[in-house]
Design a protein around this motif. Structure first.
Motif, short mmCIF file in Angstrom:
data_model
loop_
_atom_site.label_atom_id
_atom_site.label_comp_id
_atom_site.label_asym_id
_atom_site.label_seq_id
_atom_site.Cartn_x
_atom_site.Cartn_y
_atom_site.Cartn_z
N ALA A 22 0.83 -1.21 0.00
CA ALA A 22 0.00 0.00 0.00
C ALA A 22 0.86 1.25 0.00
CB ALA A 22 -0.93 -0.01 1.21
N LEU A 23 1.92 1.27 0.79
CA LEU A 23 2.81 2.42 0.84
C LEU A 23 3.52 2.63 -0.50
CD1 LEU A 23 4.32 1.80 4.38
CD2 LEU A 23 2.93 3.77 3.73
N ALA A 32 -2.06 5.61 2.08
CA ALA A 32 -2.04 4.15 2.27
C ALA A 32 -2.91 3.74 3.44
CB ALA A 32 -0.60 3.68 2.48
N ALA A 33 -2.87 4.54 4.53
CA ALA A 33 -3.69 4.24 5.70
C ALA A 33 -5.17 4.32 5.36
CB ALA A 33 -3.35 5.20 6.83
N GLN A 40 -2.29 5.87 10.48
CA GLN A 40 -0.94 6.19 10.06
C GLN A 40 0.11 5.62 11.01
OE1 GLN A 40 -0.26 10.25 8.63
NE2 GLN A 40 -2.47 10.52 8.39
N PRO A 41 -0.07 5.73 12.34
CA PRO A 41 0.92 5.14 13.25
C PRO A 41 1.07 3.64 13.05
CG PRO A 41 -0.45 6.71 14.43
CD PRO A 41 -1.08 6.54 13.08
N ALA A 46 4.49 -0.81 11.14
CA ALA A 46 4.68 -1.99 10.29
C ALA A 46 5.88 -1.79 9.36
CB ALA A 46 3.41 -2.26 9.48
N LEU A 47 6.01 -0.58 8.83
CA LEU A 47 7.14 -0.31 7.95
C LEU A 47 8.46 -0.38 8.71
CD1 LEU A 47 8.43 0.53 5.30
CD2 LEU A 47 7.89 2.92 5.86
N ALA A 48 8.48 0.21 9.89
CA ALA A 48 9.70 0.16 10.70
C ALA A 48 10.09 -1.27 11.02
CB ALA A 48 9.51 0.97 11.98
#
Length: 310
Positions: A22-23, A32-33, A40-41, A46-48
């Protein structure tokens, strides 16, 4: 080294891949959120976590949003293919046939004309297929084409910078034209208006570095003129049409952007023309990819619909 890597990838979850996809598609945490009905958090976490598992950054953070790193581009190709296969496998296990998807990038000059006519014919012929129409700037659409996210592009011939790896199929020529709202003084005598007359007005022109702006600049330069001194720069034809309705201004737009308004008299076309303003409209294909039967069917309908504008 291998056991450590195995332990790291054991922490990988489907949510990491869905969030990453999505990002990558939206280039924005907020967009994406919204697409995932998440926060967003949550996506940022998840990305981190995913970048921690991979061991290097997957995105560059810029003022414009997110852009994939080389590692991110590599991961994206595999993630898109893997998730597509998982979806197809799930449907197959459930006794369902895969849903054919045709994805097309369209430039603004065809969004109200060629794309509409072709989409209507295609859906009548192939109601079982999903048709996805992407509307974005040329750099993003070309990038999507090279990543196999879209099957082909519809619009004017691309600048040479974007031609490596693609081929263009010409369908018809379309001019850039100068138009005014029906209440503008120029509307009374459109054949008498000169470039000098236009230079004295507020002019709505395409954004710099776009294909159509380069065509306009060639036209004015060939006649010994520079840029219009009082101008608004945009590629939003929706804005341009609305602005002309309530303001004294001249606009330079592709004919396809205002065909309906000219036909019903809401805008008036001025008579200024030039070879530099004529552009080729057609289909941009990736040279290294064969179209699916459904995508090829849409191409045939595009060709048929284009005959009305030839």
């Amino acid at each position: 080294m291998l056991p450590a890597m195995t332990g790291a990838f054991a922490r990988l979850r489907m949510r990491h891949l869905r969030c990453f996809q999505a990002l990558a598609r939206h280039s924005s945490v907020s967009a994406a959120a919204e697409h995932m009905n998440s926060s967003q958090p949550a996506l940022s976490r998840a990305l981190a976590e995913l970048e921690g598992i991979i061991g290097q950054p997957l995105f560059l953070r810029t003022g414009r949003g997110l852009s994939l790193t080389e590692a991110g581009e590599s991961l994206r190709r595999h993630v898109d293919a893997a998730l597509s296969q998982l979806e197809a496998g799930t449907r197959s296990a459930a006794g369902l046939s895969p849903v054919p998807v045709v994805a097309v990038g369209m430039l603004p000059n065809v969004a109200r004309t060629l794309a509409v006519a072709a989409a209507s014919r295609f859906k009548a012929a192939a109601p079982q297929a999903d048709l996805r129409l992407y509307w974005a700037g040329v750099p993003e659409l070309v990038a999507r084409l090279h990543r196999s996210e879209i099957d082909f592009l519809l619009g004017r011939l691309l600048a040479l910078d974007y031609m490596p790896g693609v081929r263009f199929e010409h369908l018809y020529f379309e001019p850039l034209i100068f138009v005014v709202g029906r209440d503008h003084p120029f509307a009374a005598q459109p054949d008498a208006v000169t470039l000098d007359d236009i230079r004295a007005e507020l002019v709505v022109v395409p954004m710099p570095d776009t294909i159509i702006r380069r065509e306009l600049d060639k036209f004015t330069t060939a006649r010994g003129l520079g840029a219009f001194p009082n101008k608004i720069e945009t590629v939003s034809f929706e804005f341009t049409r609305s602005f002309l309705a309530g303001n004294r201004a001249v606009a330079c737009v592709p004919l396809g952007a205002v065909r309906q308004e000219i036909a019903d008299g809401r805008v008036v076309r001025l008579s200024l023309t030039g070879d530099e303003l004529m552009g080729s409209v057609g289909i941009t294909h990736a040279t290294d990819r064969k179209l699916s039967p459904e995508a090829q069917l849409l191409v045939e309908h595009v060709r048929e619909a284009a005959q009305a504008y030839a």
